[in-house]
Design an enzyme around this catalytic site. Structure first.
Site, PDB file in Angstrom:
ATOM      1  N   TYR A   1       7.653  -1.258   7.047  1.00 52.45           N
ATOM      2  CA  TYR A   1       6.829  -2.389   7.490  1.00 52.45           C
ATOM      3  C   TYR A   1       5.433  -1.866   7.806  1.00 52.45           C
ATOM      4  O   TYR A   1       5.272  -0.861   8.504  1.00 52.45           O
ATOM      5  CB  TYR A   1       7.428  -3.035   8.759  1.00 52.45           C
ATOM      6  CG  TYR A   1       6.494  -4.080   9.329  1.00 52.45           C
ATOM      7  CD1 TYR A   1       6.600  -5.412   8.943  1.00 52.45           C
ATOM      8  CD2 TYR A   1       5.475  -3.735  10.222  1.00 52.45           C
ATOM      9  CE1 TYR A   1       5.722  -6.368   9.425  1.00 52.45           C
ATOM     10  CE2 TYR A   1       4.591  -4.678  10.718  1.00 52.45           C
ATOM     11  CZ  TYR A   1       4.718  -5.991  10.309  1.00 52.45           C
ATOM     12  OH  TYR A   1       3.833  -6.926  10.781  1.00 52.45           O
TER      13      TYR A   1
ATOM     14  N   GLU B   1      -0.088  -8.315   6.272  1.00 48.03           N
ATOM     15  CA  GLU B   1       1.235  -7.707   6.408  1.00 48.03           C
ATOM     16  C   GLU B   1       1.792  -7.318   5.047  1.00 48.03           C
ATOM     17  O   GLU B   1       1.672  -8.077   4.087  1.00 48.03           O
ATOM     18  CB  GLU B   1       2.149  -8.745   7.068  1.00 48.03           C
ATOM     19  CG  GLU B   1       3.419  -8.200   7.635  1.00 48.03           C
ATOM     20  CD  GLU B   1       4.189  -9.303   8.349  1.00 48.03           C
ATOM     21  OE1 GLU B   1       4.132  -9.367   9.583  1.00 48.03           O
ATOM     22  OE2 GLU B   1       4.835 -10.118   7.663  1.00 48.03           O
TER      23      GLU B   1
END
Ligand code: GDP
Ligand code: MN
Length: 380
Positions: free
Chosen positions: A101, A189
């Site tokens: 992530y 993101e």
């Protein structure tokens, strides 16, 4: 404002962040043509503004053209969390050895962009943050100085050991921060940022949210807005100059001023109710805005009562009352409406409202309690 994964990936690619080749399609035959062009297994990915598309069945692997066609047929038109899929991204499928992530948000506590990286990528990062926050490595970047490459490298070392991977990830972090800063993003993101068997690092998902207050100087980004993909009531409200955010409760709120709107919602919660929306009609008193606000709120089937709370300053109670009366004449609301008008031209406002015989209450506490009881929600 949100943009789609395919648009975010275009921005990534233009900045040199590696993404798999692919294109967006709105028709099955175009999706097939893209799959033929790629000439390798592809992913067929729903382009909707919600998280967890994969779990909802909106991200599928297609070994060959035939299967790409089947998935395109199934995913186009699919409903994902209340949104209809009108676009799909057809993109080369990659072999994955790890999922990381990587994200940047604007953190209101430190008042700085915060970069986050975690080896627990691919899955729900909110869950990781709630249950195992130690698995997320963070860095707040002082915007006056910007991100230094050594800081990016230190972040990358939290997750990677191999120097070849660390170099690629460092480069991606630096570029991602640059994008975040340049386009007035509130969030960028990559989940997941993956590694391949031959040690390449690639962004296979991309999410970008833009701060609406920066849009006036982000014309290219604003042009990416997809009205089809947004909640239609929020689109209508924006066009009417109302700040409106849809929520899940059943008490529609029409308030003037953002602070008063927040206080009203707090009080609704305090007395055991649940607001259906945030809505600030703004400082000016234009009866049309009240009409539009009523129309938008009545369009929400969850709404069981409407609470109108006006504190007249520049906003004049008589103008708001005129708006309420015309809304009643035009929209014939079936749900109960309760009002509290106080301040400038209050008496004139009350006189105008007599025409529609609305229940009212003198104080904020009283009007909120009344709205909750009318919605049939009163606490035992
Ligand atoms: P999301 O569900 O909306 O977050 O969509 P993602 O694009 O992140 O895809 C969800 C998951 O599908 C990823 O975490 C991967 O595990 C898997 N996935 C997506 N693209 C690929 C791909 O090209 N190859 C492989 N092997 N898996 C993929
Ligand atoms: Mn994802």
């Amino acid at each position: 404002m949100k943009i789609h994964e395919y648009q975010a990936k275009e921005i990534f690619a233009a900045s040199g962040i590696p993404v798999p080749p692919g294109r967006v399609a709105t028709e099955v035959q175009d999706a097939v043509a893209i799959a033929e062009e790629i000439d390798r297994p592809v992913m067929v990915k729903a382009q909707v503004h919600v998280g967890g598309r994969g779990k909802a069945g909106g991200v599928k692997y297609a070994e060959n053209i035939e299967s790409a066609k089947i998935w395109a047929q199934r995913i186009l038109g699919m409903d994902i969390k209340g949104l209809t899929v009108k676009k799909i991204l057809v993109t080369e499928a990659v072999d994955i050895t790890s999922e990381t992530y990587l994200g940047i948000i604007l953190d209101r506590v430190t008042k700085m962009p915060v970069i986050m990286i975690s080896a627990a990528g691919g899955i729900d990062i909110e869950e990781v943050a709630a249950k195992t926050p130690e698995k997320i490595h963070k860095l707040a970047v002082d915007p006056r100085v910007g991100l230094r490459p050594y800081q990016a490298r230190a972040l990358a070392y939290n997750v990677f050991r191999d120097i070849k991977l660390v170099r690629q990830v460092t480069d991606i972090i630096v570029k991602l921060y640059d994008i975040f800063w340049k386009i007035d993003a509130s969030l960028v993101e990559i989940n997941p940022l993956i590694t391949t068997p031959i040690n390449q690092v690639i962004a296979i998902d991309a999410k970008i949210n833009i701060d609406d207050n920066g849009l006036f100087r982000q014309k290219e980004i604003e042009a990416m807005r997809d009205l089809d993909a947004e909640n239609s009531s929020e689109v209508d409200a924006r066009e009417a100059g109302l700040s409106f955010i849809k929520l899940d409760g059943n008490i529609g709120c029409i308030v003037n001023g953002a602070g008063l709107a927040m206080a009203t919602m707090d009080l609704v919660k305090h007395y055991g109710g649940d607001p259906a929306n945030f809505l600030d009609i703004g400082g000016s008193s234009n009866p049309d805005k009240v009409l539009t606000a009523m129309r938008i709120i009545l369009g929400d089937p969850n709404v069981k009562a409407i609470l109108i709370n006006i504190f007249g300053g520049i906003t004049r109670c008589d103008d708001v009352a005129t708006g309420i009366v015309s809304a009643f004449k035009e929209l014939h609301p079936e749900v109960p409406v309760v009002t509290r008008l106080t301040g400038t031209n209050e008496a004139a406002g009350r006189r105008i409202l007599k025409e529609v015989k609305l229940p009212s209450a003198p104080t904020l506490d009283a009007v909120v309690q009344k709205a909750i009881s009318m919605a049939g929600l009163e606490e035992e």
